[in-house]
Design a protein around this motif. Sequence first.
Motif: not given
Length: 411
Positions: A233-236, A274-279, A283-291
Motif C-alpha cells: 500500500r505504501f512502499a515507494r 538510490k532509495y535513501k529518501l524512499n525507505i 535495512d529491512q527495506d534494503l533486504l526487500n529490494i534485494i529479494f
Amino acid sequence: MRRYLRVLLVCSLLVFCSLLYTFNQLVSSLDSASHQARAQRTRAAEPGLSERAHDDRCNSGSVSHWKPYWRFPAAVCRVDCVTDMPLRSRSEPVGLAVVACGSRLEETLTMLKSAVLFSRRDLHFHIFAEDDLHAGFRQALESWPQRFRSRFNYSVYPITFPSDNAREWKRLFKPCASQRLFLPVDSVLYVDTDILFLRPVEDVWSFLSAFNRSHVAAMAPEHEEPRIGWYNRFARHPYYGKTGVNSGVMLMNMTRIRAKLFKWADLLMPLLHKYKLNITWGDQDLLNIIFHHNPESLFVFPCQWNYRPDHCIYGSNCAAAEKHGIYILHGNRGVYHDDKQPAFRAVYDVIQQFPFEEDPVGGLLVPLDEKLESAEHTYCGRVRHVFTKRLRQTVTDLQRETIRARHALEV
C-alpha cells in the motif's frame, strides 16, 4: 632474383601462420584442461548484466555452482555460490545472533532465556552490543543456573560497520539495527531483541536443510492480508512478493552470502543511495529490494514462525498459528512494555519472571492463562489459544524428555 625473393616471402608467411595456428591450439588445450579449476575462482563483476538470463542456475544435481546476476538499477554484480557446502551437523551448536543497543539489555536477556528454556540442542549466542552493555550481558548469563548455563556458549562483539560508511549505516532506522547485515559469523539465525521462542530454536534452524541450491536466507512474510499490508500500500521501492518480508527472524547461510564477489557493503550501499529518501524500515527495506530482484534466493517460512501484532490486531489473519499455535512471538512496536496488546505482554512477563528451576506448568502455563483472561477485550486476546497451544506442547515434550532421562539414569 625477384622471383626467388617472392617465393621466400610466401614460404616465410606460411611457416609463420603454421606456428601461430599450433600455438593457438596449444593455448586452447591448456584452457580446456584448467576449466574446472577456473570455474571455482571468483569472477570479476561485469557491468550491464541486469537483463542476463539465469540459464546456469542450479536446476539439476550435476551443477555445482550457480551464477545468478543481482539485477540492480544502481549496481549490478555477479555472485558465485558454492552449493555443495555441507550442512551443519546436528551435534554442532545452533548459532543465534542478536544486536542490542540502548535500553535493550533486559529484553534481549528474556529472548535468550526463552531460547535456553526450550531448546534440546546446544546453543551459541552471538551478541552484538554497544560497549557499555557488554558487562551486563556477561554478568547476567554467567549467573544463570549451571544446568542451563551448560547448554550454551556465548560471544559478545562490539558494534562495527564498514569503515567507509559506518556513520550512515549506524543511523539507518533504529540505532545499530543494520549490524545484522554485517555479521562476521557462520550460518546463523538472526533475531530482533523483541523475539520470544515458544518452541525449540533448533526447529527453525532445521530450515537450513530445506534450502535449495539458490537459497541464501529465510524470512516470513510481512503480512498475510494484503488489505492491511504496508509494502503493497505504501512502499515507494521494490519489495519481495505480494506483501514484502519481515527481517525480525532471519535464517542466514553466511557461507553463501559471502560467496558474492562484492561484500555486503558494496552490494547494499548503491541501493541505500538510490532509495535513501524512499525507505522507511531501514535495512529491512534494503533486504526487500534485494529479494525482489532475486526471489529465487529467499526461502519463505510460514507466519507462525514470526507472529506479530499485525497478525491479530485487526482480526486473526495467520491461519497457520490458528491451527498450530505460535512458534516464535515477535513483539514489535514495543508491545511488551505497554498496555496496547496485553496478550503479547503477558507472554513476555511470564517468561521474564519465570524462575529457572521452577516447574514450567506452574511457573509458565498457569500464570499465562490467568494473564490472557484479562486480554480478551482486544482482538489478539480473543485468539488467546494461539499464544498457549504450541507453548503447552513444548512444555509437555520437555517434561517427557526429563522423565525419560531420569529413567535412563536409574537403569
